[in-house]
Design an enzyme around this catalytic site. Structure first.
Site, PDB file in Angstrom:
ATOM      1  N   ARG A 240      50.172  66.376  62.345  1.00 24.69           N
ATOM      2  CA  ARG A 240      48.881  65.693  62.304  1.00 24.69           C
ATOM      3  C   ARG A 240      47.980  66.263  63.393  1.00 24.69           C
ATOM      4  NH1 ARG A 240      49.843  64.429  57.998  1.00 24.69           N
ATOM      5  NH2 ARG A 240      49.882  62.381  57.008  1.00 24.69           N
ATOM      6  N   GLU A 269      39.644  66.093  59.449  1.00 26.21           N
ATOM      7  CA  GLU A 269      39.674  66.813  58.175  1.00 26.21           C
ATOM      8  C   GLU A 269      38.555  66.287  57.295  1.00 26.21           C
ATOM      9  OE1 GLU A 269      43.707  66.701  56.671  1.00 26.21           O
ATOM     10  OE2 GLU A 269      44.499  67.409  58.569  1.00 26.21           O
ATOM     11  N   HIS A 287      45.482  71.708  54.711  1.00 23.31           N
ATOM     12  CA  HIS A 287      46.489  70.644  54.548  1.00 23.31           C
ATOM     13  C   HIS A 287      47.312  70.831  53.260  1.00 23.31           C
ATOM     14  CE1 HIS A 287      47.451  66.260  55.864  1.00 23.31           C
ATOM     15  NE2 HIS A 287      48.492  66.822  55.285  1.00 23.31           N
TER      16      HIS A 287
HETATM   17  C1  8YV Z   1      50.475  64.765  52.031  1.00 20.84           C
HETATM   18  C2  8YV Z   1      51.208  64.723  54.457  1.00 20.84           C
HETATM   19  O1  8YV Z   1      50.129  65.647  51.053  1.00 20.84           O
HETATM   20  O2  8YV Z   1      52.903  63.359  53.554  1.00 20.84           O
HETATM   21  C3  8YV Z   1      52.129  63.568  54.457  1.00 20.84           C
HETATM   22  O3  8YV Z   1      52.116  62.824  55.457  1.00 20.84           O
HETATM   23  O4  8YV Z   1      50.673  65.058  55.446  1.00 20.84           O
HETATM   24  C4  8YV Z   1      50.869  65.531  53.253  1.00 20.84           C
HETATM   25  O5  8YV Z   1      51.816  66.502  53.059  1.00 20.84           O
HETATM   26  C5  8YV Z   1      49.335  63.857  52.294  1.00 20.84           C
HETATM   27  O6  8YV Z   1      49.645  62.949  53.265  1.00 20.84           O
HETATM   28  C6  8YV Z   1      48.915  63.148  51.027  1.00 20.84           C
HETATM   29  O7  8YV Z   1      48.549  61.831  51.272  1.00 20.84           O
END
Ligand code: 8YV
Length: 321
Positions: A240, A269, A287
């Site tokens: 993150r 983002e 992402h």
């Molecule tokens: C997801 C991610 O695609 O799962 C997670 O926490 O960061 C990503 O890989 C994204 O969160 C979709 O909501």
């Protein structure tokens, strides 16, 4: 007609089809990003809200008196949801652990190789038509085989990344984790837990973040800690953006305090700082951690399982609150 369910974004077609068949589901056909107001209305008017990482649900809208009893997050990270408020108001929140482990670890390795071998920079040069042909001193990168990888956060994805780096590239693994982790698998590849984050940062050739975002880790990789990193080291983030002081990271990249970075996640983002985009020693991806057909379908199916369990009175397998 059963519970009213709203899906905040477009989801993979097979998942949307099942949601529409089994629930009174409102889909987001034009895939627009919902405003704070729309999200607040969704919580007020629907029984279940199925969210993604871009849907901020702060405590101002996750409050008492709303209709929603279930939030099914499409993704493993949930730092965009005010979890304490949800808990306080008896709202069940679930996520999708496990199914995106491999693809996110694959992407961390992709970023590591891309930045170390200058793959993004090379491709930009070639496409711009300025490549003059092979020569022995052209675009020299760094070897990753045999180097030391420092993993911050030895959960599922951290481990999967460590495994790939060790068995694929002969890398030595060091890691930092809040709690002590010591098991047969980690011992089998002699992964060593560092007592402090500083020790890891000062010893690794590549640092890869795999800890959750949100309050507990906000700004964990700050200016002082970035200064601990070695000048030839690379920084990889598929976790993150809020875990890192992005301004301090950009300064370090501009000043050569570290050699480069591979980033899949950002503080804000999708507003990426111009200074970051101007750097050649950085690989930037939008992402993409979980972005494969197999994984995105599996994530959607996991939300569906949790939702179904909740409305059939069974324990949702991936309950957070
Ligand atoms: C997801 C991610 O695609 O799962 C997670 O926490 O960061 C990503 O890989 C994204 O969160 C979709 O909501």
């Amino acid at each position: 007609m059963g519970p009213r369910v709203i899906v905040t974004r477009r989801w993979p077609e097979p998942v949307e089809r099942l949601l529409a068949e089994r629930f009174n589901a409102r889909l987001n056909h034009d895939d627009h990003r919902m405003t704070r107001q729309e999200l607040a209305e969704s919580l007020r008017d629907f029984d279940a809200v199925l969210t993604t990482v871009g849907d901020e649900l702060p405590e101002e809208i996750l409050k008492g008196g709303i209709r929603a009893r279930f939030i099914g997050n499409f993704g493993v990270g949930y730092n965009h949801i005010a979890i304490d408020s949800a808990r306080e108001h008896g709202i069940t929140v679930t996520n999708t652990p496990g199914v995106l482990t491999d693809c996110t670890a694959d992407l961390a390795i992709t970023l590591m190789l891309m930045v170390a071998r200058r793959a993004g920079q090379g491709e930009r040069e070639l496409r711009a038509g300025v490549w003059k042909g092979w020569c022995p001193t052209h675009m020299i990168g760094r070897k990753v085989t045999g180097r030391t990888l420092g993993i911050v956060g030895m959960g599922r994805i951290g481990r999967a990344t460590a495994r790939r780096a060790h068995f694929g590239f002969g890398m030595s693994i060091i890691f930092h984790n809040r709690s002590r982790v010591d098991d047969a698998e980690l011992r089998s590849f002699r992964a060593r837990q560092c007592d402090t984050l500083e020790e890891l940062l000062a010893s690794a050739d590549v640092v890869s973040l795999h800890c959750p975002g949100g309050d507990k880790n906000r700004g964990l990789i700050d200016r002082t800690r970035i200064a601990e990193m070695r000048p030839h080291s690379f920084f990889i983030n598929t976790a993150r953006g809020d875990v890192v002081d992005e301004g301090a990271l950009i300064d370090a990249l501009e000043n050569g305090c570290i050699a480069g970075a591979g980033l899949d996640v950002f503080a804000n983002e999708a507003r990426i700082p111009e200074r970051l985009k101007a750097l050649h020693n950085v690989v930037l991806l939008p992402h993409l951690g979980s972005a494969t057909e197999e994984t995105r379908v599996a994530m959607g199916m996991k939300v569906l399982q949790n939702l179904t369990a909740f409305y059939e009175g069974r324990e949702p397998p991936d309950r957070i609150t």
